[in-house]
Design a protein around this motif. Structure first.
Motif, PDB file in Angstrom:
ATOM      1  N   ASP A  73       0.808  -1.313  -0.016  1.00  0.00           N
ATOM      2  CA  ASP A  73       0.005  -0.168  -0.046  1.00  0.00           C
ATOM      3  C   ASP A  73       0.835   1.314   0.046  1.00  0.00           C
ATOM      4  O   ASP A  73       1.654   1.312   0.947  1.00  0.00           O
ATOM      5  CB  ASP A  73      -0.881   0.013   1.305  1.00  0.00           C
ATOM      6  CG  ASP A  73      -1.956   1.260   1.411  1.00  0.00           C
ATOM      7  OD1 ASP A  73      -2.695   1.247   2.261  1.00  0.00           O
ATOM      8  OD2 ASP A  73      -1.876   1.934   0.574  1.00  0.00           O
ATOM      9  N   GLY A  75       0.273   4.230   0.658  1.00  0.00           N
ATOM     10  CA  GLY A  75      -0.027   5.231   1.501  1.00  0.00           C
ATOM     11  C   GLY A  75       0.527   4.796   2.986  1.00  0.00           C
ATOM     12  O   GLY A  75       0.647   5.423   3.816  1.00  0.00           O
ATOM     13  N   GLN A  76       1.081   3.625   2.892  1.00  0.00           N
ATOM     14  CA  GLN A  76       1.840   3.145   4.025  1.00  0.00           C
ATOM     15  C   GLN A  76       3.345   3.444   4.065  1.00  0.00           C
ATOM     16  O   GLN A  76       4.027   3.301   4.876  1.00  0.00           O
ATOM     17  CB  GLN A  76       1.701   1.663   4.254  1.00  0.00           C
ATOM     18  CG  GLN A  76       0.195   1.153   4.805  1.00  0.00           C
ATOM     19  CD  GLN A  76      -0.085  -0.358   4.998  1.00  0.00           C
ATOM     20  OE1 GLN A  76       0.991  -1.212   4.708  1.00  0.00           O
ATOM     21  NE2 GLN A  76      -1.015  -0.603   5.491  1.00  0.00           N
ATOM     22  N   GLY A  77       3.639   3.990   2.932  1.00  0.00           N
ATOM     23  CA  GLY A  77       5.171   4.189   2.894  1.00  0.00           C
ATOM     24  C   GLY A  77       5.799   3.168   1.983  1.00  0.00           C
ATOM     25  O   GLY A  77       5.451   2.060   1.788  1.00  0.00           O
ATOM     26  N   LYS A 109      -2.961  12.420   5.584  1.00  0.00           N
ATOM     27  CA  LYS A 109      -1.525  11.612   6.135  1.00  0.00           C
ATOM     28  C   LYS A 109      -0.938  10.589   5.310  1.00  0.00           C
ATOM     29  O   LYS A 109       0.425  10.391   5.640  1.00  0.00           O
ATOM     30  CB  LYS A 109      -2.029  11.147   7.619  1.00  0.00           C
ATOM     31  CG  LYS A 109      -1.708  11.680   8.772  1.00  0.00           C
ATOM     32  CD  LYS A 109      -1.834  10.995   9.850  1.00  0.00           C
ATOM     33  CE  LYS A 109      -0.557  10.941  11.050  1.00  0.00           C
ATOM     34  NZ  LYS A 109      -0.977   9.902  12.226  1.00  0.00           N
ATOM     35  N   ARG A 110      -1.855   9.893   4.769  1.00  0.00           N
ATOM     36  CA  ARG A 110      -1.383   8.971   3.668  1.00  0.00           C
ATOM     37  C   ARG A 110      -0.687   9.436   2.561  1.00  0.00           C
ATOM     38  O   ARG A 110       0.436   9.108   2.341  1.00  0.00           O
ATOM     39  CB  ARG A 110      -2.499   7.881   3.102  1.00  0.00           C
ATOM     40  CG  ARG A 110      -3.231   7.062   4.207  1.00  0.00           C
ATOM     41  CD  ARG A 110      -4.377   6.619   3.969  1.00  0.00           C
ATOM     42  NE  ARG A 110      -4.469   5.800   2.518  1.00  0.00           N
ATOM     43  CZ  ARG A 110      -3.895   4.806   2.247  1.00  0.00           C
ATOM     44  NH1 ARG A 110      -3.368   4.008   3.249  1.00  0.00           N
ATOM     45  NH2 ARG A 110      -4.265   4.018   1.073  1.00  0.00           N
ATOM     46  N   CYS A 113       2.788  10.751   3.839  1.00  0.00           N
ATOM     47  CA  CYS A 113       3.755   9.380   4.111  1.00  0.00           C
ATOM     48  C   CYS A 113       4.256   9.048   2.998  1.00  0.00           C
ATOM     49  O   CYS A 113       5.470   8.683   2.813  1.00  0.00           O
ATOM     50  CB  CYS A 113       2.956   8.438   4.946  1.00  0.00           C
ATOM     51  SG  CYS A 113       3.778   6.985   5.544  1.00  0.00           S
TER      52      CYS A 113
ATOM     53  N   HIS B  12       9.404  -1.194   6.728  1.00  0.00           N
ATOM     54  CA  HIS B  12       8.747   0.163   7.104  1.00  0.00           C
ATOM     55  C   HIS B  12       7.643   0.174   8.244  1.00  0.00           C
ATOM     56  O   HIS B  12       6.781   0.874   8.477  1.00  0.00           O
ATOM     57  CB  HIS B  12       8.017   0.904   5.961  1.00  0.00           C
ATOM     58  CG  HIS B  12       7.033  -0.055   5.234  1.00  0.00           C
ATOM     59  ND1 HIS B  12       7.361  -1.318   5.223  1.00  0.00           N
ATOM     60  CD2 HIS B  12       5.926   0.216   4.688  1.00  0.00           C
ATOM     61  CE1 HIS B  12       6.145  -1.997   4.415  1.00  0.00           C
ATOM     62  NE2 HIS B  12       5.420  -0.874   4.013  1.00  0.00           N
ATOM     63  N   LEU B 117       2.418  -5.393   2.883  1.00  0.00           N
ATOM     64  CA  LEU B 117       1.216  -4.842   3.430  1.00  0.00           C
ATOM     65  C   LEU B 117       1.381  -4.913   5.157  1.00  0.00           C
ATOM     66  O   LEU B 117       1.442  -6.061   5.560  1.00  0.00           O
ATOM     67  CB  LEU B 117      -0.187  -5.595   3.040  1.00  0.00           C
ATOM     68  CG  LEU B 117      -0.430  -5.255   1.635  1.00  0.00           C
ATOM     69  CD1 LEU B 117      -1.869  -6.140   1.290  1.00  0.00           C
ATOM     70  CD2 LEU B 117      -1.023  -3.732   1.482  1.00  0.00           C
ATOM     71  N   LEU B 118       0.971  -3.627   5.847  1.00  0.00           N
ATOM     72  CA  LEU B 118       1.093  -3.724   6.923  1.00  0.00           C
ATOM     73  C   LEU B 118      -0.285  -3.400   7.612  1.00  0.00           C
ATOM     74  O   LEU B 118      -1.226  -2.879   7.101  1.00  0.00           O
ATOM     75  CB  LEU B 118       1.865  -2.245   7.321  1.00  0.00           C
ATOM     76  CG  LEU B 118       3.187  -2.275   6.756  1.00  0.00           C
ATOM     77  CD1 LEU B 118       4.121  -0.889   7.548  1.00  0.00           C
ATOM     78  CD2 LEU B 118       4.054  -3.441   7.880  1.00  0.00           C
ATOM     79  N   THR B 123       1.414   0.938  10.778  1.00  0.00           N
ATOM     80  CA  THR B 123       1.791   1.941   9.901  1.00  0.00           C
ATOM     81  C   THR B 123       2.054   3.171  10.759  1.00  0.00           C
ATOM     82  O   THR B 123       1.818   3.374  12.055  1.00  0.00           O
ATOM     83  CB  THR B 123       0.617   2.224   9.092  1.00  0.00           C
ATOM     84  OG1 THR B 123      -0.476   2.446   9.846  1.00  0.00           O
ATOM     85  CG2 THR B 123       0.480   0.997   7.928  1.00  0.00           C
ATOM     86  N   GLU B 124       2.898   4.143   9.908  1.00  0.00           N
ATOM     87  CA  GLU B 124       3.409   5.448  10.365  1.00  0.00           C
ATOM     88  C   GLU B 124       1.948   6.389  10.151  1.00  0.00           C
ATOM     89  O   GLU B 124       1.732   7.235  10.916  1.00  0.00           O
ATOM     90  CB  GLU B 124       4.373   5.881   9.438  1.00  0.00           C
ATOM     91  CG  GLU B 124       5.684   5.109   9.430  1.00  0.00           C
ATOM     92  CD  GLU B 124       6.624   5.394  10.695  1.00  0.00           C
ATOM     93  OE1 GLU B 124       6.434   6.492  11.346  1.00  0.00           O
ATOM     94  OE2 GLU B 124       7.702   4.720  10.963  1.00  0.00           O
ATOM     95  N   SER B 125       1.126   5.958   8.953  1.00  0.00           N
ATOM     96  CA  SER B 125       0.240   6.944   8.976  1.00  0.00           C
ATOM     97  C   SER B 125      -1.161   6.360   9.383  1.00  0.00           C
ATOM     98  O   SER B 125      -1.260   5.144   9.535  1.00  0.00           O
ATOM     99  CB  SER B 125       0.072   7.152   7.357  1.00  0.00           C
ATOM    100  OG  SER B 125      -0.079   5.855   6.782  1.00  0.00           O
TER     101      SER B 125
END
Lengths: 250, 125
Positions: A73, A75-77, A109-110, A113, B12, B117-118, B123-125
């Motif tokens: 994803d 958006g998770q980095g 935020k996503r 990131c 990550h 996939l986290l 996750t950071e966000s």
């Protein structure tokens, strides 16, 4: 019949301005079934693709793409070491970051990131060309704000802005010093289209004639009343008292 | 997943940062794919390679001896470039896992695709 995706991948690669004849290591964000990646391979580059849909990646495996695929994803980095890639492209993927799929996800935020990790995984001076379909100008502004916050310079290049069907947005992000933004494509490339309106002095005589009049004088009041009467508005009749000097304490 | 990609992947997971590299590789199925040799590309990638991580991964996959560091004048040493080309681009891990060295989190590899996939809490966000 060249697929639309391939055409956009071609244009994105063009906008990337990679050095001629040098094979580069590129990141394809939202690679899907690898249509854009195939074009990168054909142009002699090596690539890694990341996508959130395992079914699309399975389709890419069936098509036997040359690049490595990742299920992830954005958006998770992006899970890469700093300075890994010489460039990045994305075809029709980044706008999905604006949809919050779960209540806990905040699009801004996503996006932040995503852009900060993208900035870090790119080599200094590399570019990221992201083709996207923004829903409205607010969405485009949200995306560009977060990209700027992450340290990118650049802007949006619009191809064929006058055609509803062919109009395409490319978000061109530069991670190095500011370079000039490439020009968007338009319908007739040869004709020098006059995009500015010609400036005329036609209103000037009217303006110069009124320059002689002192503001708030009797003459000015009478001219103003006459103008409003010409405009069809209701005006009080002129008398000997119109515009007369009042006492200072008025 | 090629070893070149493995050499650039980090974890990550939230709070891990630079300690998330390198991901420990465990492979149950590996395939060797012939890939066209491009000396320019291999020479350009050599400086980016993290040698300790590459040696560790090559040892886990029992690939044989990988040099500790690039030879002097590697751009012209075709034998060295061909060896690196084989290790980095022709070895494909089809099934296995990647483990984050800091948090211990496992990322499975299926059909050559690592699942990065986290979960929400990671996750950071």
């Amino acid at each position: 019949m060249i697929d639309v995706q391939t055409k956009m991948a071609e244009r994105a690669l063009e906008l990337l301005c990679l050095p001629e004849g040098q094979p580069c290591y590129l990141l394809d964000i939202g690679c899907g079934s690898g249509l854009s990646g195939d074009h990168l391979s054909e142009s002699g580059h090596y690539w890694v693709g990341i996508d959130i849909s395992s079914s699309m990646l399975d389709a890419a495996l069936d098509r036997d793409t040359e690049g490595d695929l990742l299920l992830g994803d954005m958006g998770q980095g992006l899970p890469f070491k700093p300075g890994s890639f010489d460039g990045c492209i994305s075809i029709s993927a980044v706008q999905w970051l604006c949809n919050a799929n779960k209540k806990t996800q905040i699009p801004a935020k996503r996006l932040y990131c995503f852009f900060t990790t993208l900035y870090s995984v790119l080599v200094r001076g590399a570019r990221a060309i992201l083709q996207l379909y923004p829903e409205n100008s607010e969405q485009l502004e949200l995306i560009t704000t977060q990209a700027t916050k992450a340290g990118f310079t650049g802007g949006v290049v619009v191809d064929y802005p006058n055609s509803a069907r062919a109009k395409k947005f490319y978000l061109c992000l530069f991670s190095g010093p500011s370079t000039s933004l490439p020009k968007g494509l338009t319908e007739n490339q040869d004709a020098e289209q006059a995009t500015e309106s010609a400036f005329t002095h036609q209103r000037l005589p009217h303006r110069t004639s009124r320059r002689a009049m002192v503001r708030k004088s009797r003459e000015w009041v009478l001219e103003k009343k006459a103008r409003r009467q010409r405009q069809g508005k209701e005006v009080r009749p002129n008398t000997q008292y119109t515009g007369r000097k009042r006492r200072p304490r008025f | 997943m090629k070893l070149l990609t493995h050499n650039l992947l980090t974890s990550h997971v939230r709070g891990v940062g630079p300690r998330g590299f390198p991901l420990r590789l465990q492979a149950t199925e590996v395939r060797i794919n012939p890939v066209e040799f491009n000396p320019d590309f291999v020479a350009r990638m050599i400086p980016k390679v993290e040698w300790a991580a590459l040696r560790e991964a090559a040892n886990t996959l029992q690939l044989g001896e990988v040099p500790t560091e690039p030879v002097e004048g590697y751009e012209r040493d075709e034998a060295f470039l061909r060896k690196m080309h084989h290790v980095l681009l022709e070895v494909d891990v089809l099934e296995g896992t990647l483990q984050c060295p800091e948090s211990g989190r496992l990322f499975p590899i299926s059909r050559g695709i690592p699942n990065m996939l986290l979960n929400d809490d990671e996750t950071e966000s």
